[in-house]
Motif scaffolding. Structure first.
Motif, PDB file in Angstrom:
ATOM      1  N   MET A  47       0.837  -1.182   0.000  1.00 37.38           N
ATOM      2  CA  MET A  47       0.000   0.000   0.000  1.00 37.38           C
ATOM      3  C   MET A  47       0.887   1.254   0.000  1.00 37.38           C
ATOM      4  O   MET A  47       1.964   1.257   0.592  1.00 37.38           O
ATOM      5  CB  MET A  47      -0.848  -0.046   1.270  1.00 37.38           C
ATOM      6  CG  MET A  47      -2.011   0.845   1.303  1.00 37.38           C
ATOM      7  SD  MET A  47      -2.938   0.481   2.795  1.00 37.38           S
ATOM      8  CE  MET A  47      -1.866   1.178   4.015  1.00 37.38           C
ATOM      9  N   TYR A  83      -2.061   7.060   2.680  1.00 35.40           N
ATOM     10  CA  TYR A  83      -2.787   6.623   3.866  1.00 35.40           C
ATOM     11  C   TYR A  83      -2.768   7.692   4.954  1.00 35.40           C
ATOM     12  O   TYR A  83      -3.732   7.868   5.665  1.00 35.40           O
ATOM     13  CB  TYR A  83      -2.168   5.325   4.390  1.00 35.40           C
ATOM     14  CG  TYR A  83      -2.839   4.787   5.617  1.00 35.40           C
ATOM     15  CD1 TYR A  83      -4.096   4.197   5.544  1.00 35.40           C
ATOM     16  CD2 TYR A  83      -2.229   4.876   6.858  1.00 35.40           C
ATOM     17  CE1 TYR A  83      -4.716   3.705   6.664  1.00 35.40           C
ATOM     18  CE2 TYR A  83      -2.840   4.387   7.988  1.00 35.40           C
ATOM     19  CZ  TYR A  83      -4.084   3.796   7.881  1.00 35.40           C
ATOM     20  OH  TYR A  83      -4.699   3.318   8.997  1.00 35.40           O
ATOM     21  N   ILE A 134      -9.572  -5.165   4.139  1.00 37.06           N
ATOM     22  CA  ILE A 134     -10.291  -4.663   2.966  1.00 37.06           C
ATOM     23  C   ILE A 134     -10.470  -3.168   3.048  1.00 37.06           C
ATOM     24  O   ILE A 134     -10.281  -2.446   2.060  1.00 37.06           O
ATOM     25  CB  ILE A 134     -11.653  -5.388   2.829  1.00 37.06           C
ATOM     26  CG1 ILE A 134     -11.431  -6.845   2.439  1.00 37.06           C
ATOM     27  CG2 ILE A 134     -12.550  -4.686   1.820  1.00 37.06           C
ATOM     28  CD1 ILE A 134     -12.676  -7.694   2.534  1.00 37.06           C
ATOM     29  N   VAL A 135     -10.800  -2.655   4.240  1.00 32.74           N
ATOM     30  CA  VAL A 135     -10.983  -1.205   4.394  1.00 32.74           C
ATOM     31  C   VAL A 135      -9.665  -0.473   4.167  1.00 32.74           C
ATOM     32  O   VAL A 135      -9.615   0.550   3.486  1.00 32.74           O
ATOM     33  CB  VAL A 135     -11.547  -0.900   5.809  1.00 32.74           C
ATOM     34  CG1 VAL A 135     -11.469   0.583   6.134  1.00 32.74           C
ATOM     35  CG2 VAL A 135     -12.971  -1.382   5.897  1.00 32.74           C
ATOM     36  N   ALA A 165      -7.148  -1.564   2.351  1.00 31.02           N
ATOM     37  CA  ALA A 165      -6.780  -1.706   0.945  1.00 31.02           C
ATOM     38  C   ALA A 165      -7.619  -0.818   0.034  1.00 31.02           C
ATOM     39  O   ALA A 165      -7.155  -0.423  -1.036  1.00 31.02           O
ATOM     40  CB  ALA A 165      -6.903  -3.169   0.521  1.00 31.02           C
ATOM     41  N   ARG A 166      -8.832  -0.492   0.435  1.00 28.00           N
ATOM     42  CA  ARG A 166      -9.695   0.379  -0.374  1.00 28.00           C
ATOM     43  C   ARG A 166      -9.146   1.799  -0.476  1.00 28.00           C
ATOM     44  O   ARG A 166      -9.345   2.476  -1.457  1.00 28.00           O
ATOM     45  CB  ARG A 166     -11.103   0.425   0.196  1.00 28.00           C
ATOM     46  CG  ARG A 166     -11.951  -0.708  -0.301  1.00 28.00           C
ATOM     47  CD  ARG A 166     -13.365  -0.637   0.186  1.00 28.00           C
ATOM     48  NE  ARG A 166     -13.906   0.697   0.242  1.00 28.00           N
ATOM     49  CZ  ARG A 166     -14.996   1.015   0.877  1.00 28.00           C
ATOM     50  NH1 ARG A 166     -15.647   0.099   1.542  1.00 28.00           N
ATOM     51  NH2 ARG A 166     -15.452   2.252   0.892  1.00 28.00           N
ATOM     52  N   HIS A 167      -8.472   2.257   0.575  1.00 28.64           N
ATOM     53  CA  HIS A 167      -7.902   3.603   0.539  1.00 28.64           C
ATOM     54  C   HIS A 167      -6.761   3.583  -0.433  1.00 28.64           C
ATOM     55  O   HIS A 167      -6.346   4.313  -1.121  1.00 28.64           O
ATOM     56  CB  HIS A 167      -7.395   4.033   1.910  1.00 28.64           C
ATOM     57  CG  HIS A 167      -8.493   4.227   2.904  1.00 28.64           C
ATOM     58  ND1 HIS A 167      -9.440   5.211   2.804  1.00 28.64           N
ATOM     59  CD2 HIS A 167      -8.791   3.539   4.033  1.00 28.64           C
ATOM     60  CE1 HIS A 167     -10.260   5.145   3.819  1.00 28.64           C
ATOM     61  NE2 HIS A 167      -9.890   4.135   4.582  1.00 28.64           N
TER      62      HIS A 167
END
Length: 176
Positions: free
Chosen positions: A81, A86, A171-172, A174-176
């Motif tokens: 990521m 982030y 998942i949350v 990774a969505r960013h």
């Protein structure tokens, strides 16, 4: 394990404190890498608690599946990521955080209420005429299935809830 009672109690307190500290690290640390390593500590402590409960198969499964696969997958996802994206949008509190707090607190309170109100000694898995005796079973996988559905049902379900929460968190992130 066949340990003296004082050693067993010491290990239980030590692993319980490691479990609590690791859980706090998962929730409170802002760096996702440190949070994922704290999750690994939690999963290893749970596996060692299974060893103390003489459930070596479940402990090995815990290490292989949760620590060896799921936690490493989460660490790799966090490492790939872009961390600069982030930390740019760092809000201290949002409406979604409040809703999540309410839902998680209500689930926690309901689980604690159900666990404390249940008479665990009154639960009988089979009646006497139809009782399955472990020595009569053909394979060890049948014995493991019976132990997972009776003796270790609650810890097994708690681990599945921890896994579900960690996957939703991954998942949350990774969505960013």
């Amino acid at each position: 394990m066949d340990l003296p009672e004082t050693m067993h109690d010491f290990l239980l307190v030590f692993l319980g404190s490691g479990l609590l500290l690791g859980s706090l690290g998962v929730v409170l640390l802002t760096n996702p890498i440190f949070s994922a390593f704290s999750l690994g500590l939690v999963l290893v402590c749970i596996s060692l608690l299974y060893i103390l409960a003489n459930s070596h198969f479940v402990a090995a499964s815990q290490l292989l599946i949760y620590v060896g696969a799921i936690n490493i997958l989460i660490i790799f996802a966090v490492m790939f990521m872009n961390s600069s994206e982030y930390y740019q949008d760092l809000n201290l509190w949002t409406v979604g955080d409040g809703m999540t707090l309410i839902v998680c607190t209500s689930i926690f309170v309901s689980l604690i209420t159900i666990i404390s109100d249940t008479s665990w000694y009154g639960i009988i898995w089979t009646t006497r005429p139809n009782q399955i005796i472990e020595q009569d079973l053909i394979s060890t996988s049948q014995q493991i299935g019976i132990h997972l559905s009776t003796d270790f049902f609650l810890p097994f379900e708690l681990i599945s809830i921890i896994l579900l929460v960690s996957l939703i968190g991954a998942i949350v992130v990774a969505r960013h």
